[in-house]
Motif scaffolding. Sequence first.
Motif, short mmCIF file in Angstrom:
data_model
loop_
_atom_site.label_atom_id
_atom_site.label_comp_id
_atom_site.label_asym_id
_atom_site.label_seq_id
_atom_site.Cartn_x
_atom_site.Cartn_y
_atom_site.Cartn_z
N ARG A 1 -20.06 -25.45 -7.00
CA ARG A 1 -20.09 -24.06 -6.54
C ARG A 1 -21.46 -23.42 -6.77
O ARG A 1 -21.74 -22.34 -6.24
CB ARG A 1 -19.02 -23.26 -7.28
CG ARG A 1 -18.71 -21.91 -6.69
CD ARG A 1 -17.73 -21.17 -7.58
NE ARG A 1 -16.44 -21.79 -7.59
CZ ARG A 1 -15.46 -21.49 -6.75
NH1 ARG A 1 -15.65 -20.58 -5.83
NH2 ARG A 1 -14.30 -22.10 -6.83
N LEU A 2 -22.30 -24.07 -7.57
CA LEU A 2 -23.57 -23.45 -7.93
C LEU A 2 -24.53 -23.29 -6.75
O LEU A 2 -25.38 -22.41 -6.75
CB LEU A 2 -24.24 -24.26 -9.04
CG LEU A 2 -23.46 -24.41 -10.35
CD1 LEU A 2 -24.27 -25.23 -11.35
CD2 LEU A 2 -23.11 -23.06 -10.94
N ARG A 3 -24.40 -24.14 -5.73
CA ARG A 3 -25.38 -24.12 -4.64
C ARG A 3 -25.16 -22.95 -3.69
O ARG A 3 -26.11 -22.27 -3.31
CB ARG A 3 -25.30 -25.43 -3.86
CG ARG A 3 -25.69 -26.65 -4.69
CD ARG A 3 -25.57 -27.93 -3.87
NE ARG A 3 -25.92 -29.11 -4.66
CZ ARG A 3 -25.83 -30.35 -4.21
NH1 ARG A 3 -25.39 -30.58 -2.96
NH2 ARG A 3 -26.15 -31.37 -4.98
N SER A 4 -23.91 -22.71 -3.29
CA SER A 4 -23.66 -21.73 -2.23
C SER A 4 -23.97 -20.30 -2.66
O SER A 4 -24.31 -19.46 -1.83
CB SER A 4 -22.20 -21.83 -1.77
OG SER A 4 -21.32 -21.55 -2.85
N THR A 5 -23.84 -20.02 -3.94
CA THR A 5 -24.08 -18.65 -4.43
C THR A 5 -25.21 -18.63 -5.46
O THR A 5 -25.24 -17.76 -6.32
CB THR A 5 -22.79 -18.07 -5.04
OG1 THR A 5 -22.31 -18.97 -6.05
CG2 THR A 5 -21.72 -17.88 -3.99
N ALA A 6 -26.12 -19.58 -5.33
CA ALA A 6 -27.15 -19.75 -6.36
C ALA A 6 -28.08 -18.54 -6.47
O ALA A 6 -28.41 -18.11 -7.58
CB ALA A 6 -27.97 -21.01 -6.07
N VAL B 1 -19.46 -15.50 -6.78
CA VAL B 1 -20.70 -15.14 -7.48
C VAL B 1 -20.44 -15.02 -8.98
O VAL B 1 -21.25 -15.49 -9.81
CB VAL B 1 -21.27 -13.81 -6.92
CG1 VAL B 1 -22.42 -13.32 -7.79
CG2 VAL B 1 -21.74 -14.00 -5.49
N SER B 2 -19.32 -14.43 -9.35
CA SER B 2 -18.99 -14.28 -10.77
C SER B 2 -18.84 -15.64 -11.44
O SER B 2 -19.33 -15.85 -12.56
CB SER B 2 -17.70 -13.47 -10.93
OG SER B 2 -17.83 -12.17 -10.41
N LEU B 3 -18.16 -16.57 -10.77
CA LEU B 3 -17.98 -17.90 -11.34
C LEU B 3 -19.32 -18.62 -11.48
O LEU B 3 -19.58 -19.28 -12.49
CB LEU B 3 -17.03 -18.72 -10.46
CG LEU B 3 -15.55 -18.34 -10.54
CD1 LEU B 3 -14.76 -19.06 -9.46
CD2 LEU B 3 -14.98 -18.65 -11.92
N THR B 4 -20.17 -18.50 -10.47
CA THR B 4 -21.49 -19.13 -10.53
C THR B 4 -22.31 -18.55 -11.68
O THR B 4 -22.89 -19.29 -12.50
CB THR B 4 -22.24 -18.94 -9.21
OG1 THR B 4 -21.49 -19.53 -8.16
CG2 THR B 4 -23.62 -19.57 -9.28
#
Length: 416
Positions: A91-96, A170-173
């Motif tokens: 998940r880190l890439r899409s909302t990095a 975004v919060s999870l990232t």
Amino acid sequence: MSTTAVLLLALLLVVLACRAAHAVCKRIGQPPVIGEILVGIILGPSLFGALAPGAHASLFGPGLLAVIDGVSQIGLVLFMFTVGLEFPIGRLRSTARVGLAVSGAGMVVPLALGFAFALWSGPRLDLFPGGVDPRIGALFIGLLLSITAFPVMARMIADHGHVTTRFGSVSLTAGALDDAAAWILLAAVLAAFGTGGDAAALIALGGLAALAAVLFAVRRWARHWFDTRDPGRDAVLVAAALALLAAAWFTELIGVHAVFGAFALGAAVPRGAAAEALSERIRPLTTVLFLPLFFVHSGMNTDLGLITGPGLLAGAAALVALAFAGKLGACTTAARLAGESWADAARIGCYMNARGLMQLVALDIGLRAGLVDQAAYAMIVVVAVATTCFTAPGLAVIDRLARRRIPERETVGAPA
């Protein structure tokens, strides 16, 4: 009664009390960790010990607490392994971009505020034990304020049905990045505080680098090994248990807490059926029995009676205020500047402000290392409870305000 009988009775009481607290927390929209902390405070010296000191000493005496502590540490290692297994690497890439901005603001601002406050107030309020460099102690307090409780936040995002939303992602990232950075910084602080000085710091950081290299190699090998085996077979669980014990032992050996090795190993396990099967097999008993013991034990270590006098009371209130300003304020502002709507930015800040689990884990490590005393421990527990309790009602207020603004915009934009 024998020691075993007393231990079993204490565990029975703790589990029953935690289940009752979970039911209450569910009805009022609070995460289970809040109930577990409060159960520990109720059963600890703050209430049970003050009202019935004899019964408290018989049921939760120092010897028995040491046993409960040991069992809870095993549970903590198991839980941190499952947190690593569920760490959202993909998940880190899409909302990095937004996640990095929110995470950076949520780390730097509260760390700076906490460091400045603790450096000024620490010697005046005797927050640090003798022999602790005030700068190291203040850095540790600042680090505690900068931590986000990623597992608690992820659970609340799922419970509110926000996993698929933009602000939930975004919060999870940001929370994942926050936790990763916090563990690295905590390892550095513990290394700097080590009795061996620079040598201890080099050993610890070098050991962590070696562990990362080994886990990278193991990850590539494990992907093929898992693909050729049934994920539900005992061989997978046995291999994971042996690797977990080795990783936890190694990080403990180099002067860093065992949870670092557990979390790193979990994050290194290839995602897929094997990781899901491991999490499903380990998490139930861990969350029902072992993990509540850790939080209850944390609550029992919390003597709110130590926060006495205007100085300590004002210090606790100031820490809570700085925690909200540094995390909620900074993350909301960063998300808004990164292009999120005011409502989504406020929701992100609200989720990032929850500290319950990870802050207590780090606090427990600092207490064991001798970085803080019992009064400072109690003050930080107050911060953890206050910030985590705020999340659910804070989100409700944001939702109400957002709903009010939508009709207003429709009215203003409607044709005459």
